[in-house]
Scaffold this motif. Sequence first.
Motif, PDB file in Angstrom:
ATOM      1  N   ARG A 397      39.065  33.412  36.773  1.00 38.48           N
ATOM      2  CA  ARG A 397      39.721  31.941  36.645  1.00 38.48           C
ATOM      3  C   ARG A 397      39.558  31.400  35.209  1.00 38.48           C
ATOM      4  O   ARG A 397      39.158  31.575  34.441  1.00 38.48           O
ATOM      5  CB  ARG A 397      39.208  31.030  37.252  1.00 38.48           C
ATOM      6  CG  ARG A 397      39.173  31.414  39.180  1.00 38.48           C
ATOM      7  CD  ARG A 397      37.891  30.989  39.387  1.00 38.48           C
ATOM      8  NE  ARG A 397      37.850  28.986  39.666  1.00 38.48           N
ATOM      9  CZ  ARG A 397      37.216  28.647  40.344  1.00 38.48           C
ATOM     10  NH1 ARG A 397      36.740  28.757  40.927  1.00 38.48           N
ATOM     11  NH2 ARG A 397      38.085  26.894  40.701  1.00 38.48           N
ATOM     12  N   GLY A 398      41.014  30.723  35.188  1.00 39.31           N
ATOM     13  CA  GLY A 398      40.765  29.613  33.988  1.00 39.31           C
ATOM     14  C   GLY A 398      40.389  30.553  32.265  1.00 39.31           C
ATOM     15  O   GLY A 398      40.301  30.979  31.808  1.00 39.31           O
ATOM     16  N   PRO A 399      41.517  31.253  32.564  1.00 33.93           N
ATOM     17  CA  PRO A 399      43.666  31.752  33.195  1.00 33.93           C
ATOM     18  C   PRO A 399      42.955  32.570  34.016  1.00 33.93           C
ATOM     19  O   PRO A 399      41.684  33.563  34.162  1.00 33.93           O
ATOM     20  CB  PRO A 399      44.367  31.721  32.707  1.00 33.93           C
ATOM     21  CG  PRO A 399      43.217  32.490  31.007  1.00 33.93           C
ATOM     22  CD  PRO A 399      42.188  31.924  31.510  1.00 33.93           C
ATOM     23  N   PRO A 400      43.655  32.651  35.740  1.00 29.10           N
ATOM     24  CA  PRO A 400      43.763  33.806  36.339  1.00 29.10           C
ATOM     25  C   PRO A 400      43.632  34.866  36.281  1.00 29.10           C
ATOM     26  O   PRO A 400      44.829  35.311  35.260  1.00 29.10           O
ATOM     27  CB  PRO A 400      44.079  32.954  37.440  1.00 29.10           C
ATOM     28  CG  PRO A 400      45.114  31.462  37.019  1.00 29.10           C
ATOM     29  CD  PRO A 400      44.575  31.484  35.375  1.00 29.10           C
ATOM     30  N   GLY A 401      43.177  36.009  36.578  1.00 31.02           N
ATOM     31  CA  GLY A 401      42.761  37.541  36.490  1.00 31.02           C
ATOM     32  C   GLY A 401      43.045  38.332  37.521  1.00 31.02           C
ATOM     33  O   GLY A 401      41.986  38.154  38.319  1.00 31.02           O
ATOM     34  N   PHE A 402      44.106  39.481  37.511  1.00 31.45           N
ATOM     35  CA  PHE A 402      44.220  40.674  38.852  1.00 31.45           C
ATOM     36  C   PHE A 402      43.699  40.820  38.598  1.00 31.45           C
ATOM     37  O   PHE A 402      44.033  41.451  37.605  1.00 31.45           O
ATOM     38  CB  PHE A 402      45.278  39.356  39.384  1.00 31.45           C
ATOM     39  CG  PHE A 402      45.649  38.566  39.462  1.00 31.45           C
ATOM     40  CD1 PHE A 402      44.801  37.356  40.871  1.00 31.45           C
ATOM     41  CD2 PHE A 402      46.125  37.237  38.611  1.00 31.45           C
ATOM     42  CE1 PHE A 402      45.222  36.101  40.990  1.00 31.45           C
ATOM     43  CE2 PHE A 402      46.449  36.483  38.519  1.00 31.45           C
ATOM     44  CZ  PHE A 402      45.909  35.098  39.860  1.00 31.45           C
ATOM     45  N   VAL A 403      43.347  42.037  40.154  1.00 24.82           N
ATOM     46  CA  VAL A 403      43.036  43.772  39.326  1.00 24.82           C
ATOM     47  C   VAL A 403      43.691  44.023  40.541  1.00 24.82           C
ATOM     48  O   VAL A 403      43.586  43.834  41.358  1.00 24.82           O
ATOM     49  CB  VAL A 403      41.742  44.029  39.648  1.00 24.82           C
ATOM     50  CG1 VAL A 403      41.748  45.179  39.074  1.00 24.82           C
ATOM     51  CG2 VAL A 403      41.205  43.437  37.944  1.00 24.82           C
ATOM     52  N   LEU A 404      44.506  44.879  40.427  1.00 23.91           N
ATOM     53  CA  LEU A 404      45.776  45.558  40.995  1.00 23.91           C
ATOM     54  C   LEU A 404      45.279  47.204  41.277  1.00 23.91           C
ATOM     55  O   LEU A 404      44.983  47.873  40.498  1.00 23.91           O
ATOM     56  CB  LEU A 404      47.030  45.475  40.933  1.00 23.91           C
ATOM     57  CG  LEU A 404      47.463  44.497  41.333  1.00 23.91           C
ATOM     58  CD1 LEU A 404      46.849  43.193  40.922  1.00 23.91           C
ATOM     59  CD2 LEU A 404      49.203  44.213  41.435  1.00 23.91           C
ATOM     60  N   PHE A 405      45.093  47.514  42.582  1.00 25.92           N
ATOM     61  CA  PHE A 405      44.345  49.027  42.368  1.00 25.92           C
ATOM     62  C   PHE A 405      45.671  49.477  43.062  1.00 25.92           C
ATOM     63  O   PHE A 405      45.675  49.008  44.594  1.00 25.92           O
ATOM     64  CB  PHE A 405      42.900  48.837  43.501  1.00 25.92           C
ATOM     65  CG  PHE A 405      41.962  48.509  43.119  1.00 25.92           C
ATOM     66  CD1 PHE A 405      40.953  49.362  42.493  1.00 25.92           C
ATOM     67  CD2 PHE A 405      41.903  47.655  43.393  1.00 25.92           C
ATOM     68  CE1 PHE A 405      40.455  48.231  41.416  1.00 25.92           C
ATOM     69  CE2 PHE A 405      41.042  46.346  42.548  1.00 25.92           C
ATOM     70  CZ  PHE A 405      40.153  47.306  41.988  1.00 25.92           C
TER      71      PHE A 405
END
Length: 444
Positions: A397-405
């Motif tokens: 968070r802060g900034p949001p980070g995402f991982v896509l499998f």
Amino acid sequence: MRGAPVVVIVGRPNVGKSTLFNRLTRSRRALVHDLPGVTRDRIVSEAVGPGGRSITLVDTGGLLLEDQDGFIPLIRAQAEAALEGAAAVLLLLDGASGLLPEDREIAGFLRPLGVPVVPVVNKTDRKLVEHQAAEFFVLGLGEPVAISAEHGMGIAELWEALEGHLGEATEAEEGEDSEAGAVRVAIIGRPNVGKSSLLNRLVGLPRALVSEIPGTTRDAVDVLVERDDRSYVFVDTAGIRRKGRTDRGPEVLSVVMARRQLERADVCLILIDAVEGVTRQDAHVAGYAWDAGRALVVVVNKWDLVADRASARAAFEEQVAQQLKFARSAPVAFLSALTGQGVDRLYPLLDTVHQAFGLDAATSELNRVLHDAWRRQPPAVSGKREPKLFYAIQVRRGPPGFVLFTNFSTGLHFSYVRYLENTLREAFGLAGVPIRVMIRGRKR
Ligand code: GDP
């Protein structure tokens, strides 16, 4: 890594400042590059010591016009701004040529500033003879660290000597968390764009309870505003208020200042002059903020000077989209710090952006949104295998980070990643927030 202490390398021409800078920042991505008006292409970068301690390193070599006579006055006028708020200075000396009068002059200039100075003798690969070493003691700055920037000798010892001076900064960094939950704001922009006028307006609004708190570094003053049960910290306001300094030096100094501020902020207000429009320098500064992972709000100031507002507004939105491409989603506020018109709308905007910055998405919602997007428009791939998105998680968070499998081992085309980012931005209301999307491929 908020509020990394600033360390400045100074020294007369040709002692090896740039080589040392490169040595210490090796393999780190340069955060400032290709700036107009400076000879070196890098002047500020993160550096991480062997113990994991991070610093923001500034190479004054890039700020000085070294081929001119009388560079000392130039140091005074320009490096002073960089030294302001520094946690420590590395005074670089040349072991091959020995102590020169200029070295004494620089030491004499540094001493009254009260910033810890680590004397560093470079080029010691060329045999530092005993009496020369003694010579450097004469500066009265303590024991010099002998290094070879070129050959990487003595660098660990240099870090050790330096880290002794960073202790205080650490405490101050921790101290920042005392305003937990506050929206931390940096006001940045070119000289005369209206930063200090806006600050005064923001703290002068009704219902604002204002107090000053010491910032991380010497001389830094943060302003804490409490309003409607919410807290806002405007960081490093001393630099905003102390006018003149950034005007005197090359514009690059406003970049150095901005860097320092936005390291300690979550949200960045980038001010644009309504009359002058979006300039290259504005784009540069906004770019650092974005790359550093800070949320952005574009503020078009001096709106009182604009006659035909309806068409100017459209033109500005277009300009921002064109010239601040990375931040085309950032909210744009039009206001006048002079008359106060539109300024009260900034606080709610800060709240919205800050909330988005700290997004903690529900995993089910995240996966629904992404699977929908994937179905609507699957990635183009060569080969027969059907592209699959297994699942996604938010990793920070802060900034949001995402991982896509996914079932890709090669990753996805950046334009497709952009599409996914935009989908997330839309779905979760992340305007102005630099989200990070990482793709992990794996075989099933
Ligand atoms: P800073 O260098 O970015 O801090 O800029 P200042 O806040 O000192 O402002 C520079 C000049 O612009 C001053 O003369 C201000 O009075 C003027 N100024 C600031 N905001 C506005 C505005 O909204 N409208 C107009 N017309 N002038 C402004």
